[in-house]
Design an enzyme around this catalytic site. Structure first.
Site, PDB file in Angstrom:
ATOM      1  N   TRP A   1     -13.343  13.236   2.482  1.00  0.00           N
ATOM      2  CA  TRP A   1     -12.269  12.611   1.386  1.00  0.00           C
ATOM      3  C   TRP A   1     -12.310  13.545  -0.138  1.00  0.00           C
ATOM      4  O   TRP A   1     -11.918  13.067  -1.081  1.00  0.00           O
ATOM      5  CB  TRP A   1     -12.574  11.236   0.922  1.00  0.00           C
ATOM      6  CG  TRP A   1     -12.209  10.239   2.041  1.00  0.00           C
ATOM      7  CD1 TRP A   1     -11.376  10.689   3.101  1.00  0.00           C
ATOM      8  CD2 TRP A   1     -12.746   8.959   2.352  1.00  0.00           C
ATOM      9  NE1 TRP A   1     -11.184   9.401   3.961  1.00  0.00           N
ATOM     10  CE2 TRP A   1     -11.985   8.406   3.447  1.00  0.00           C
ATOM     11  CE3 TRP A   1     -13.257   8.046   1.688  1.00  0.00           C
ATOM     12  CZ2 TRP A   1     -11.898   7.257   3.789  1.00  0.00           C
ATOM     13  CZ3 TRP A   1     -13.430   6.672   2.120  1.00  0.00           C
ATOM     14  CH2 TRP A   1     -12.890   6.191   3.173  1.00  0.00           C
TER      15      TRP A   1
ATOM     16  N   ARG B   1      -2.166   3.316  17.201  1.00  0.00           N
ATOM     17  CA  ARG B   1      -2.104   4.759  16.264  1.00  0.00           C
ATOM     18  C   ARG B   1      -3.195   5.454  16.621  1.00  0.00           C
ATOM     19  O   ARG B   1      -4.550   5.197  16.953  1.00  0.00           O
ATOM     20  CB  ARG B   1      -2.439   4.250  14.684  1.00  0.00           C
ATOM     21  CG  ARG B   1      -1.009   3.340  14.272  1.00  0.00           C
ATOM     22  CD  ARG B   1      -1.151   2.825  12.963  1.00  0.00           C
ATOM     23  NE  ARG B   1      -0.713   4.092  11.997  1.00  0.00           N
ATOM     24  CZ  ARG B   1      -1.250   4.332  10.604  1.00  0.00           C
ATOM     25  NH1 ARG B   1      -2.432   3.811  10.660  1.00  0.00           N
ATOM     26  NH2 ARG B   1      -0.915   5.123   9.840  1.00  0.00           N
TER      27      ARG B   1
ATOM     28  N   GLU C   1       3.681   9.246  -0.497  1.00  0.00           N
ATOM     29  CA  GLU C   1       2.592   9.417  -1.038  1.00  0.00           C
ATOM     30  C   GLU C   1       1.837  10.636  -1.420  1.00  0.00           C
ATOM     31  O   GLU C   1       1.197  10.709  -2.522  1.00  0.00           O
ATOM     32  CB  GLU C   1       1.645   8.551   0.190  1.00  0.00           C
ATOM     33  CG  GLU C   1      -0.068   8.788   0.094  1.00  0.00           C
ATOM     34  CD  GLU C   1      -0.627   8.200   1.146  1.00  0.00           C
ATOM     35  OE1 GLU C   1      -0.265   8.002   2.284  1.00  0.00           O
ATOM     36  OE2 GLU C   1      -2.002   8.286   1.062  1.00  0.00           O
TER      37      GLU C   1
ATOM     38  N   ASP D   1      -2.697  14.231   7.623  1.00  0.00           N
ATOM     39  CA  ASP D   1      -2.139  13.013   7.103  1.00  0.00           C
ATOM     40  C   ASP D   1      -0.861  13.169   6.236  1.00  0.00           C
ATOM     41  O   ASP D   1      -1.191  13.283   4.954  1.00  0.00           O
ATOM     42  CB  ASP D   1      -3.376  12.278   6.109  1.00  0.00           C
ATOM     43  CG  ASP D   1      -2.853  10.756   5.901  1.00  0.00           C
ATOM     44  OD1 ASP D   1      -1.963  10.544   6.215  1.00  0.00           O
ATOM     45  OD2 ASP D   1      -3.695  10.386   4.831  1.00  0.00           O
TER      46      ASP D   1
ATOM     47  N   GLU E   1       0.827  -1.265  -0.094  1.00  0.00           N
ATOM     48  CA  GLU E   1      -0.091   0.203  -0.103  1.00  0.00           C
ATOM     49  C   GLU E   1       0.864   1.337   0.152  1.00  0.00           C
ATOM     50  O   GLU E   1       1.820   1.443   0.887  1.00  0.00           O
ATOM     51  CB  GLU E   1      -1.066  -0.033   1.215  1.00  0.00           C
ATOM     52  CG  GLU E   1      -1.803   1.288   1.320  1.00  0.00           C
ATOM     53  CD  GLU E   1      -3.110   0.714   1.943  1.00  0.00           C
ATOM     54  OE1 GLU E   1      -3.577  -0.212   2.497  1.00  0.00           O
ATOM     55  OE2 GLU E   1      -3.909   1.969   2.275  1.00  0.00           O
TER      56      GLU E   1
ATOM     57  N   GLU F   1       5.215   9.563  14.063  1.00  0.00           N
ATOM     58  CA  GLU F   1       5.145   8.523  12.782  1.00  0.00           C
ATOM     59  C   GLU F   1       5.222   9.312  11.707  1.00  0.00           C
ATOM     60  O   GLU F   1       4.713  10.444  11.441  1.00  0.00           O
ATOM     61  CB  GLU F   1       3.791   7.894  12.617  1.00  0.00           C
ATOM     62  CG  GLU F   1       3.764   7.039  11.257  1.00  0.00           C
ATOM     63  CD  GLU F   1       2.309   6.195  11.062  1.00  0.00           C
ATOM     64  OE1 GLU F   1       1.594   6.085  12.188  1.00  0.00           O
ATOM     65  OE2 GLU F   1       2.016   5.861  10.053  1.00  0.00           O
TER      66      GLU F   1
ATOM     67  N   GLU G   1     -10.795   4.807   9.362  1.00  0.00           N
ATOM     68  CA  GLU G   1     -10.764   4.438   8.078  1.00  0.00           C
ATOM     69  C   GLU G   1     -11.314   2.925   7.708  1.00  0.00           C
ATOM     70  O   GLU G   1     -11.054   2.140   6.925  1.00  0.00           O
ATOM     71  CB  GLU G   1      -9.456   4.360   7.149  1.00  0.00           C
ATOM     72  CG  GLU G   1      -9.001   5.727   7.223  1.00  0.00           C
ATOM     73  CD  GLU G   1      -7.687   6.291   6.309  1.00  0.00           C
ATOM     74  OE1 GLU G   1      -6.999   5.070   6.028  1.00  0.00           O
ATOM     75  OE2 GLU G   1      -7.494   7.186   5.741  1.00  0.00           O
TER      76      GLU G   1
ATOM     77  N   LYS H   1       0.983  10.759  13.674  1.00  0.00           N
ATOM     78  CA  LYS H   1       1.441  10.890  12.739  1.00  0.00           C
ATOM     79  C   LYS H   1       2.023  12.541  12.991  1.00  0.00           C
ATOM     80  O   LYS H   1       1.478  13.432  13.600  1.00  0.00           O
ATOM     81  CB  LYS H   1       0.340  11.355  11.358  1.00  0.00           C
ATOM     82  CG  LYS H   1       0.121   9.670  10.848  1.00  0.00           C
ATOM     83  CD  LYS H   1      -0.848   9.738   9.673  1.00  0.00           C
ATOM     84  CE  LYS H   1      -0.981   8.501   9.468  1.00  0.00           C
ATOM     85  NZ  LYS H   1      -1.895   8.481   8.152  1.00  0.00           N
TER      86      LYS H   1
END
Ligand code: GCW
Length: 711
Positions: free
Chosen positions: A557, A325, A393, A365, A163, A387, A292, A360
């Protein structure tokens, strides 16, 4: 090319190495003669497989001290193979307790490496060799890691896909019928991977995707995990697994996965026992829960603490940890940036001491630029770990040259002010400010089966940079870039020119280092300047899509949710008049972000909805400034193309052409970002594009149709 067909690559590599060393010897006598003999640099093909660990002709060194264990023997072998110091020198390995040496740190001088542990000696060897190769001084140095656990997270699936991976298939999992057979090729590959990690201090690998399949705890998966652990262990690397919270129901066929249900608790206990029987030094679990669409304790009316603690209790007897997380958000119209803080701060102090909350760097994100996550410093009685995302990405996949150390440095050095001035994210996470039982940091790996591991030579620098920052969270990006360049593009490859250290420095190192250091800000400028974020087209997260909003898709999104452009202005209002996300930051940040005048301009549209005509510090209107930023981003990548062409004599042909080609695409795609965003936002601003800005060359309607073609 991929590593499964690696045999021939290896042979080629060995031949190249021999040839390079051959040239090295002769170069002192007559470089010109050698050059005229070989005529071209083609013979120095370099597929990047050796990363920053190319072989060099080493000098003679004798290692003394205890060499009884395999790890110390490995350390001695590495030292002998790479020694660039005085010919005939002697180096002493000493394992001796010393209060100034922490964890697997070491003390180093030119003829002695001392540590509390064997692994510390191995790290000392790699550090000494790095210093030799990069001509850094070797005085009396004590080097201790900033974090106890320095971990790569692989988002690798059991079917072999990765991924957000842009460098080929998984190095760990192949899927299909071959899942069980571990080949000699696998073993060599995993050893090479482990060695690269150890050379930069990484000591843990999570082997599978956080979007975990319950099958990750099946016996077949565990057996392969055990085989991987065996190859990683000699290099001091522990393995971890991501788990699916519904495993008791899905894999164990229980009726529920409720963390307070005794049957569920027992299922986890016996599963953990099974894991440790196979892998006695297993590191622990990484968990993405209630995020998610993944299952989690909230499905049973329980909290994150209930879920994490249940797993922590099962792991505790074996010394294992849980990395839980904080990347949680649910479909709603509310501000996604606030959710993690809202869910986790009330639980502060309720987690077991072997739970670490993995956060994160930013509240949304891994965007090209975000403010730091307000959880850093706010969780005071809970271990918390940053993180970072090594895989690009949101920063151009492996198709764009973006060096990420400046992004991570910016996060680590951000002052949270939680315990007074100077409470940086680094200090809030490494145990300097809060007593954490465990300190840790994670990076989402960018590694795959591609011959160069990461998709292109410069993507390797991000793997390297993560390891170096995990070891020393105060390192500067410039030092990391220079070190990496010196080890990755060694001057002995520049055989077509009489290279002196001085002209290598001036004509290669300095400009390429500059390019790397500018590359992150450049990416911000051509994609999401001034605090814009998450305006990608579709799920690929590559090209622009500020317009992207398919009917029925969750609002959070879609880019319009984030940029909020309208006829009045642009940006997400997170002030007290908007979502009030600013309140999650400690003063004076709260007030600074709240006020449009004092909010840093590089985060302006993150925190404010700003009129198009708003006067920026430069004197430009917001609209003109936005256009100017997009323009400068594109110009900067164009500059990278020239920089790279100028250094051709210093780079082997393979990597030169590969990066040249990549930068061509990079420039084209930066142009698409600029044109797409300027033309789209212009529909709202209704203002002309300033004349200093290059005119668009693409039409908006064409770009809007192209969106799904990326990458
Ligand atoms: O940014 C998102 C990615 C997902 C990823 C998720 C996460 C592994 O697009 O691919 O899932 O973050 O971090 O869990």
């Amino acid at each position: 090319m991929n590593l499964t067909s690696n045999q021939s690559n290896n042979t080629l590599n060995i031949m190249n190495t021999i040839f390079r060393d051959f040239i090295h010897v002769f170069s002192t006598c007559s470089l010109v003669l050698v050059v005229s003999l070989i005529g071209t640099q083609n013979l120095l093909a370099n597929n990047g497989n050796d990363l920053w660990l190319s072989n060099h002709l080493s000098k003679q060194v004798t290692v003394i001290g205890s060499l009884k264990t395999p790890m110390l023997q490995l350390a001695a072998k590495e030292l002998k193979n790479g020694w660039q110091g005085r010919d005939g020198a002697t180096v002493l390995f000493t394992i001796k307790k010393d209060k100034s040496i922490k964890l697997d740190g070491f003390r180093l001088d030119s003829n002695r490496i001392q540590s509390n542990s064997e692994l510390g000696i191995l790290y000392g060897v790699y550090d000494l060799l790095r210093r030799q190769q990069t001509s850094q001084p070797i005085g009396s140095i004590v080097s201790n890691p900033s974090y106890e656990l320095r971990i790569l997270n692989h988002w690798d699936n059991s079917d072999g896909s990765v991924e957000r991976g842009y460098a080929g298939r998984s190095i760990f999992w192949r899927g299909g019928g071959t899942q069980l057979s571990v080949t000699e090729g696998d073993r060599l590959l995993w050893q090479k991977y482990a060695r690269a990690n150890a050379s930069i201090g990484i000591n843990g690998s999570v082997l599978n995707n956080v979007n975990a399949n319950p099958q990750a705890l099946s016996i077949e998966f565990l057996q392969r995990t055990c085989a991987i652990a065996k190859e990683l262990r000699p290099y001091g690397i522990k393995v971890y697994l991501s788990i699916n919270f519904s495993s008791p129901a899905e894999l164990g066929k229980l009726k529920s996965s409720d963390p307070l249900n005794p049957e569920v608790i027992n299922w986890w206990k016996s599963k953990v026992k099974e894991v440790y029987q196979l892998i006695p030094d297993f590191g622990g679990f990484l968990v993405k829960a209630n995020s998610e669409g993944l299952p989690g304790p909230q499905d049973f009316g329980r909290t994150h603490a209930d879920g994490a603690n249940m797993l922590a209790d099962a792991l505790k007897p074996y010394g294992g940890i849980v990395m839980w997380r904080a990347f949680v958000y649910s479909p709603s119209d509310k501000d996604r940036a606030k959710q993690a803080y809202n869910e986790f701060v009330p639980l502060d102090g309720m987690f077991r001491d072997n739970v670490i909350i993995q956060v994160k760097n930013g509240p949304i994100d891994f965007q090209p630029r975000e403010p730091f996550s307000p959880l850093f410093g706010a969780l005071k009685k809970t271990s918390i770990m940053p993180e970072f995302q090594i895989t690009q990405e949101y920063l151009g996949h492996s198709l764009q040259l973006v060096f990420l150390a400046p992004l991570w440095e910016e996060c680590l050095q951000s002052d949270t002010h939680q315990e007074g001035d100077g409470s940086t994210v680094a200090k809030c996470t490494d145990g300097s400010l809060f007593s954490q039982k465990h300190t840790a940091i994670a990076g989402v790996a960018n590694i795959g089966l591609d011959a160069d591991w990461c998709g292109n030579a410069f993507a390797q620098s991000n793997w390297y940079a993560f390891g170096r920052l995990a070891w020393d969270n105060n390192l500067k990006s410039e030092q990391i870039a220079l070190e990496w360049l010196q080890q990755t593009f060694t001057p002995d490859q520049a055989i077509t020119k009489k290279i002196t250290p001085k002209n290598w420095q001036d004509a290669f190192l300095t400009p390429v280092c500059q390019m790397m250091l500018q590359s992150r800000e450049t990416a911000v400028n051509y994609s999401m300047p001034l605090g814009l974020h998450h305006i990608f087209a579709g799920n690929h997260h590559y090209g622009p899509g500020p317009w992207y909003a398919p009917r029925g898709l969750r609002k959070d999104w879609t880019p319009p949710y984030y940029h909020q452009a309208d006829s009045l202005g642009i940006g997400f209002d997170r002030t007290s008049k908007g979502s009030n996300a600013v309140s999650q930051y400690h003063e004076p940040l709260n007030a600074m972000f709240e006020n449009v005048e004092s909010c840093p301009e590089n985060l302006l549209l993150w925190f404010h909805h700003v009129p198009w005509t708003y006067r920026m510090k430069s004197g430009n209107s917001l609209w003109d400034e936005l256009c100017t930023k997009y323009n400068s981003g594109v110009n900067s990548v164009r500059g990278f193309q020239k920089t790279w062409d100028q250094v051709q004599p210093y780079v082997d042909k393979d990597r030169f052409l590969d990066i040249q080609h990549m930068l061509r695409r990079h420039t084209r795609d930066a142009q698409i970002w600029k044109d797409g965003c300027i033309l789209y936002f212009q529909q709202f601003s209704n203002m002309p594009i300033p004349l200093e800005v290059e005119r668009p060359i693409y039409d908006l309607d064409v770009l809007m149709k192209m969106e799904m073609l990326y990458p």
